[in-house]
Scaffold this motif. Sequence first.
Motif, PDB file in Angstrom:
ATOM      1  N   ALA A 233     -58.996  89.068 -37.400  1.00 16.69           N
ATOM      2  CA  ALA A 233     -57.636  88.604 -37.128  1.00 16.69           C
ATOM      3  C   ALA A 233     -56.650  89.496 -37.878  1.00 16.69           C
ATOM      4  CB  ALA A 233     -57.460  87.147 -37.563  1.00 16.69           C
ATOM      5  N   THR A 234     -55.372  89.315 -37.551  1.00 11.05           N
ATOM      6  CA  THR A 234     -54.289  89.893 -38.334  1.00 11.05           C
ATOM      7  C   THR A 234     -53.175  88.858 -38.366  1.00 11.05           C
ATOM      8  OG1 THR A 234     -52.754  91.763 -38.602  1.00 11.05           O
ATOM      9  CG2 THR A 234     -53.223  91.055 -36.350  1.00 11.05           C
ATOM     10  N   VAL A 235     -52.246  89.041 -39.267  1.00 12.86           N
ATOM     11  CA  VAL A 235     -51.111  88.117 -39.369  1.00 12.86           C
ATOM     12  C   VAL A 235     -49.861  88.870 -38.927  1.00 12.86           C
ATOM     13  CG1 VAL A 235     -49.728  86.667 -40.891  1.00 12.86           C
ATOM     14  CG2 VAL A 235     -52.201  86.822 -41.239  1.00 12.86           C
TER      15      VAL A 235
ATOM     16  N   ILE B  71     -60.015  91.315 -42.360  1.00 17.70           N
ATOM     17  CA  ILE B  71     -58.743  90.803 -41.862  1.00 17.70           C
ATOM     18  C   ILE B  71     -57.601  91.593 -42.482  1.00 17.70           C
ATOM     19  CG2 ILE B  71     -58.396  89.033 -43.665  1.00 17.70           C
ATOM     20  CD1 ILE B  71     -57.406  87.173 -41.344  1.00 17.70           C
ATOM     21  N   GLY B  72     -56.495  91.716 -41.740  1.00 11.23           N
ATOM     22  CA  GLY B  72     -55.321  92.417 -42.247  1.00 11.23           C
ATOM     23  C   GLY B  72     -54.059  91.616 -42.023  1.00 11.23           C
ATOM     24  N   ILE B  73     -52.934  92.240 -42.308  1.00 10.76           N
ATOM     25  CA  ILE B  73     -51.615  91.609 -42.140  1.00 10.76           C
ATOM     26  C   ILE B  73     -50.641  92.656 -41.598  1.00 10.76           C
ATOM     27  CG2 ILE B  73     -49.635  90.552 -43.348  1.00 10.76           C
ATOM     28  CD1 ILE B  73     -51.634  89.515 -45.454  1.00 10.76           C
ATOM     29  N   ASP B  74     -49.823  92.273 -40.646  1.00 13.26           N
ATOM     30  CA  ASP B  74     -48.699  93.031 -40.075  1.00 13.26           C
ATOM     31  C   ASP B  74     -48.730  93.071 -38.556  1.00 13.26           C
ATOM     32  OD1 ASP B  74     -47.375  93.581 -42.431  1.00 13.26           O
ATOM     33  OD2 ASP B  74     -48.155  95.625 -42.627  1.00 13.26           O
TER      34      ASP B  74
ATOM     35  N   MET C 255     -60.504  91.203 -47.576  1.00 11.96           N
ATOM     36  CA  MET C 255     -59.137  90.701 -47.458  1.00 11.96           C
ATOM     37  C   MET C 255     -58.198  91.869 -47.749  1.00 11.96           C
ATOM     38  SD  MET C 255     -56.769  88.340 -47.150  1.00 11.96           S
ATOM     39  CE  MET C 255     -55.330  89.400 -46.981  1.00 11.96           C
ATOM     40  N   ALA C 256     -57.750  92.530 -46.676  1.00 13.74           N
ATOM     41  CA  ALA C 256     -56.843  93.674 -46.829  1.00 13.74           C
ATOM     42  C   ALA C 256     -55.411  93.176 -46.683  1.00 13.74           C
ATOM     43  CB  ALA C 256     -57.150  94.746 -45.791  1.00 13.74           C
ATOM     44  N   GLN C 257     -54.544  93.578 -47.597  1.00  7.37           N
ATOM     45  CA  GLN C 257     -53.193  93.036 -47.607  1.00  7.37           C
ATOM     46  C   GLN C 257     -52.258  93.652 -46.568  1.00  7.37           C
ATOM     47  OE1 GLN C 257     -51.638  93.003 -51.612  1.00  7.37           O
ATOM     48  NE2 GLN C 257     -52.987  91.336 -52.239  1.00  7.37           N
ATOM     49  N   ASN C 258     -52.723  94.676 -45.858  1.00  5.72           N
ATOM     50  CA  ASN C 258     -51.992  95.108 -44.665  1.00  5.72           C
ATOM     51  C   ASN C 258     -52.978  95.701 -43.662  1.00  5.72           C
ATOM     52  OD1 ASN C 258     -52.435  97.825 -45.401  1.00  5.72           O
ATOM     53  ND2 ASN C 258     -50.333  98.444 -44.955  1.00  5.72           N
TER      54      ASN C 258
ATOM     55  N   TYR D 175     -32.535  85.214 -44.971  1.00 12.31           N
ATOM     56  CA  TYR D 175     -32.921  84.993 -43.578  1.00 12.31           C
ATOM     57  C   TYR D 175     -34.440  85.186 -43.499  1.00 12.31           C
ATOM     58  CZ  TYR D 175     -27.918  85.799 -42.633  1.00 12.31           C
ATOM     59  OH  TYR D 175     -26.543  85.738 -42.625  1.00 12.31           O
ATOM     60  N   LEU D 176     -35.178  84.101 -43.298  1.00  9.29           N
ATOM     61  CA  LEU D 176     -36.635  84.181 -43.273  1.00  9.29           C
ATOM     62  C   LEU D 176     -37.164  84.159 -41.843  1.00  9.29           C
ATOM     63  CD1 LEU D 176     -37.721  81.863 -46.236  1.00  9.29           C
ATOM     64  CD2 LEU D 176     -37.600  84.362 -46.175  1.00  9.29           C
ATOM     65  N   ILE D 177     -38.147  85.025 -41.589  1.00  9.38           N
ATOM     66  CA  ILE D 177     -38.778  85.145 -40.277  1.00  9.38           C
ATOM     67  C   ILE D 177     -40.253  84.795 -40.427  1.00  9.38           C
ATOM     68  CG2 ILE D 177     -39.348  86.777 -38.430  1.00  9.38           C
ATOM     69  CD1 ILE D 177     -36.712  88.266 -39.303  1.00  9.38           C
ATOM     70  N   ASP D 178     -40.729  83.866 -39.609  1.00  3.79           N
ATOM     71  CA  ASP D 178     -42.074  83.318 -39.760  1.00  3.79           C
ATOM     72  C   ASP D 178     -43.186  84.315 -39.431  1.00  3.79           C
ATOM     73  OD1 ASP D 178     -41.019  80.865 -40.483  1.00  3.79           O
ATOM     74  OD2 ASP D 178     -41.144  80.025 -38.463  1.00  3.79           O
ATOM     75  N   PHE D 179     -44.332  84.121 -40.100  1.00  2.00           N
ATOM     76  CA  PHE D 179     -45.566  84.835 -39.779  1.00  2.00           C
ATOM     77  C   PHE D 179     -46.321  84.050 -38.704  1.00  2.00           C
ATOM     78  CE2 PHE D 179     -45.054  86.411 -44.202  1.00  2.00           C
ATOM     79  CZ  PHE D 179     -45.274  87.763 -44.009  1.00  2.00           C
ATOM     80  N   GLN D 180     -47.226  84.741 -37.979  1.00  2.00           N
ATOM     81  CA  GLN D 180     -48.090  84.073 -37.000  1.00  2.00           C
ATOM     82  C   GLN D 180     -49.488  84.680 -37.054  1.00  2.00           C
ATOM     83  OE1 GLN D 180     -46.297  83.433 -32.946  1.00  2.00           O
ATOM     84  NE2 GLN D 180     -44.589  84.588 -33.790  1.00  2.00           N
ATOM     85  N   LEU D 181     -50.502  83.835 -36.993  1.00  2.00           N
ATOM     86  CA  LEU D 181     -51.889  84.308 -37.001  1.00  2.00           C
ATOM     87  C   LEU D 181     -52.278  84.800 -35.604  1.00  2.00           C
ATOM     88  CD1 LEU D 181     -54.529  84.505 -38.744  1.00  2.00           C
ATOM     89  CD2 LEU D 181     -55.185  82.316 -37.695  1.00  2.00           C
ATOM     90  N   ILE D 182     -52.888  85.986 -35.554  1.00  4.86           N
ATOM     91  CA  ILE D 182     -53.354  86.548 -34.283  1.00  4.86           C
ATOM     92  C   ILE D 182     -54.865  86.722 -34.331  1.00  4.86           C
ATOM     93  CG2 ILE D 182     -53.226  88.501 -32.694  1.00  4.86           C
ATOM     94  CD1 ILE D 182     -50.461  89.103 -33.748  1.00  4.86           C
ATOM     95  N   THR D 183     -55.543  86.089 -33.397  1.00  2.00           N
ATOM     96  CA  THR D 183     -56.996  86.202 -33.280  1.00  2.00           C
ATOM     97  C   THR D 183     -57.333  86.750 -31.890  1.00  2.00           C
ATOM     98  OG1 THR D 183     -57.241  83.969 -32.367  1.00  2.00           O
ATOM     99  CG2 THR D 183     -57.270  84.179 -34.780  1.00  2.00           C
ATOM    100  N   LYS D 184     -58.611  86.870 -31.618  1.00  2.00           N
ATOM    101  CA  LYS D 184     -59.031  87.386 -30.309  1.00  2.00           C
ATOM    102  C   LYS D 184     -58.546  86.474 -29.181  1.00  2.00           C
ATOM    103  CE  LYS D 184     -63.013  89.857 -28.473  1.00  2.00           C
ATOM    104  NZ  LYS D 184     -64.428  90.259 -28.737  1.00  2.00           N
ATOM    105  N   GLU D 185     -58.372  85.195 -29.501  1.00  2.00           N
ATOM    106  CA  GLU D 185     -57.969  84.217 -28.492  1.00  2.00           C
ATOM    107  C   GLU D 185     -56.523  84.404 -28.015  1.00  2.00           C
ATOM    108  OE1 GLU D 185     -59.951  83.336 -31.170  1.00  2.00           O
ATOM    109  OE2 GLU D 185     -61.619  83.403 -29.726  1.00  2.00           O
TER     110      GLU D 185
END
Length: 301
Positions: free
Chosen positions: A255-257, A236-239, A210-213, A285-295
């Motif tokens: 995946a990444t977020v 998995i990462g984030i960004d 679980m890598a935080q970026n 002002y909040l901007i949403d995250f989205q999960l990105i997978t191979k799909e």
Amino acid sequence: MGMLSGCQSQPAGNNAATGEKVLKIGFMNTNLSNEFQVAMLDAARETAAELGVQIVEQDGQGDASKQVSQMEQLISQKVDAIVMAPYDKDACAPAVVKAKEAGIPLIIVNSTVNNMDQAVAYVGSDDKVAGEMAMKELAEAIGGKGNIMMIRGPIGNSAEVGRSEGVMTVLADYPEIQIVVDEPADWDREKAMKLMENKLQGSLGIVGVMAQNDEMAIGAQKAIGAAGQQDSISVIGIDAIADALTAVEEGKLIATVFQDAKAQAQKAMEVAVMAAKGETVEHEYLIDFQLITKENVNEFK
């Protein structure tokens, strides 16, 4: 693009069309060796050009004390507003105080400080949500059990704090998942790779990272691939930086977020200009995250 050091600015003056003074907006990045921060600066430059304002750039180079000094420089240059991505939640707080005392509107972007009440506004995302999304995806990938490694950002950075909280919230529902390594690599690809190489030499039985970026996820994945364990350790990462999207597409990251660097910087610049003009702005002002997978990765490339 090349990495920037210290301060850069575009020429000031009056707007040729209107004769009005061109506003100067300071833009303070945490560290331009980080691809996400570079993407933010690119977006800030584009927005500055669209809005007809001058941007004065500062690269904190991963040093909170440098950011405090850079805040003083921007104040002395009499900028009209400042956008800051703080490197450290606590150590960057004095910079916020300096802007407040100087009467210069300060917009915090991407990560937070412990005295947010003294800033005019915050533009970013809820990092706890990112931690939850990533950890849920990793938990499913490893079948809800096994030993994992968490690689944190700089301890005390608000994104590290929020993402860690999100991870721990999810893990409360997975008693068979154990964190056997929990160490920082400061958002750095090389540091994460060396940390992963070191931990792979032990008998820790790690099945997930679980890598935080994304920078750290990619570094860990490189070490895992070099050790011939690509098929036995999920990362998995984030960004959703460009390299991470490619890694997801190739199956190297599960995946990444997606954290929208462009949207954050664009909105922060827009709010800074509004504040510089004395217009009323919201505090958050909040901007949403989205999960990105191979799909769905192709939707983001």
